[in-house]
Design a protein around this motif. Structure first.
Motif, short mmCIF file in Angstrom:
data_model
loop_
_atom_site.label_atom_id
_atom_site.label_comp_id
_atom_site.label_asym_id
_atom_site.label_seq_id
_atom_site.Cartn_x
_atom_site.Cartn_y
_atom_site.Cartn_z
N ARG A 191 0.83 -1.11 0.10
CA ARG A 191 -0.17 0.07 0.12
C ARG A 191 0.81 1.36 0.16
N THR A 192 0.73 2.00 -0.91
CA THR A 192 1.39 3.27 -1.01
C THR A 192 0.74 4.53 -1.04
N PRO A 193 1.21 5.55 -0.60
CA PRO A 193 0.39 6.86 -0.83
C PRO A 193 0.01 7.29 -1.98
N ILE A 194 -1.11 7.57 -2.35
CA ILE A 194 -1.68 7.89 -3.74
C ILE A 194 -0.96 9.01 -4.29
N PRO A 195 -0.74 10.22 -3.58
CA PRO A 195 0.14 11.29 -4.42
C PRO A 195 1.56 10.84 -5.03
N TRP A 196 2.04 9.60 -4.49
CA TRP A 196 3.40 9.30 -5.07
C TRP A 196 3.25 8.76 -6.31
N THR A 197 2.24 8.32 -6.73
CA THR A 197 2.02 7.61 -7.89
C THR A 197 1.12 8.43 -9.16
N ALA A 198 1.65 7.78 -10.38
CA ALA A 198 1.07 8.22 -11.41
C ALA A 198 -0.05 8.04 -11.81
N SER A 199 -0.53 6.67 -11.19
CA SER A 199 -2.00 6.20 -11.38
C SER A 199 -2.87 6.84 -10.39
N GLY A 200 -2.37 7.43 -9.28
CA GLY A 200 -3.29 8.23 -8.40
C GLY A 200 -3.87 9.26 -8.92
N ARG A 201 -3.21 9.96 -9.79
CA ARG A 201 -3.85 11.16 -10.67
C ARG A 201 -5.29 10.68 -11.41
N LEU A 202 -5.23 9.44 -11.95
CA LEU A 202 -6.16 9.23 -12.94
C LEU A 202 -7.23 8.50 -11.88
N LEU A 203 -6.82 7.77 -10.97
CA LEU A 203 -7.89 7.11 -10.02
C LEU A 203 -8.81 8.30 -9.17
N LEU A 204 -8.16 9.30 -8.86
CA LEU A 204 -8.72 10.23 -8.13
C LEU A 204 -9.41 11.55 -8.77
N GLY A 205 -9.26 11.44 -10.26
CA GLY A 205 -9.35 12.66 -11.12
C GLY A 205 -10.78 13.08 -11.27
#
Length: 256
Positions: free
Chosen positions: A140-154
């Motif tokens: 489990r990784t902090p969302i803001p650290w990831t490229a995917s996080g931008r799309l998953l929370l967009g």
């Protein structure tokens, strides 16, 4: 609803939430823990955690790992996972897509999801390069650290993002802070662009590509990613995004 009935329902719901929090704590630790260690990790009362752990052990959802009171995920969870695999073709479809991406690009291909308020790599295929891209399935990784996080929370507003993502997760591994409003801006742009790429925050020599696997309402159910050395990522940038986009479209029927 009668007040006493409502209190009972709410109490059971809290207990259910605690049970899943215990499973998450054990999965994140990746090793057996004593109930008091689980309570400390969760910031929860020991008496409550001891009671729920005992109930989960009786149900085989957890099982004793040694004679010192440590427990870990139990055999009943394996049966649940097996039943899911028998019912859904998603694991096999994702596996084939990742195999193809890794073979075509020689890069590490990943299938990624939200896990509560964190990000996780659910499945991965390593490329054929002689070195290994550092990444762990299920971590489990902090969302803001990831490229995917931008799309998953967009699809969320800035306020919704702040409510979901723990404030401390906006501190990057370098120690710098990413402003929530900047993350929200990047997330909106990523959705509009249909992808997000950046130099990895965790591995300084790699570049990350992510594209969404969208639901019928347009939100991202998951992402497909490639992790590549920076030089190769620059040289093959458009080609990698095109391959990811085609692969993502192939998986969208599984989320319809």
């Amino acid at each position: 609803m009668d007040k006493r009935v409502e209190e009972t329902v709410n109490r059971r719901a809290r207990g259910l939430d605690r049970a899943f929090d215990i499973l998450d704590a054990l999965r994140e630790a990746g090793r057996p823990l004593r109930p008091n260690e689980i309570a400390a990790a969760m910031g929860a009362p020991r008496s409550t955690i001891y009671e729920i752990v005992a109930a989960l052990v009786k149900l085989d959802v957890l099982e004793a790992a040694d004679t010192e009171g440590r427990v870990f995920l139990g055999r009943r969870l394996f049966l649940y996972g097996q039943a899911y695999g028998d019912h859904s073709d998603l694991p096999s479809r994702v596996s084939m897509v990742l195999d193809r991406l890794a073979a075509e690009t020689q890069e590490t291909a990943q299938f990624c999801l939200l896990d509560g308020n964190k990000y996780t790599v659910a499945m991965m295929r390593e490329g054929s390069r002689p070195f290994r891209i550092s990444s762990s399935v299920g971590e489990r990784t902090p969302i803001p650290w990831t490229a995917s996080g931008r799309l998953l929370l967009g699809h969320l507003s800035e306020d919704e993002i702040r409510a979901l993502v723990p404030a401390e997760d906006f501190q990057l591994p370098s120690g710098e802070w990413l402003l929530p409003e900047e993350f929200a801006r990047q997330a909106r742009k990523a959705v509009a662009d249909g992808h997000f790429t950046f130099d990895s925050i965790v591995d300084s020599y790699t570049h990350c590509f992510a594209v969404p696997i969208t639901r019928p309402d347009g939100t991202a159910a998951a992402t497909l990613c490639l992790v590549a050395p920076k030089a190769d990522a620059l040289r093959n940038h458009a080609d990698y995004l095109a391959k990811l986009a085609l692969a993502a479209v192939a998986l969208e029927p599984s989320f319809a």
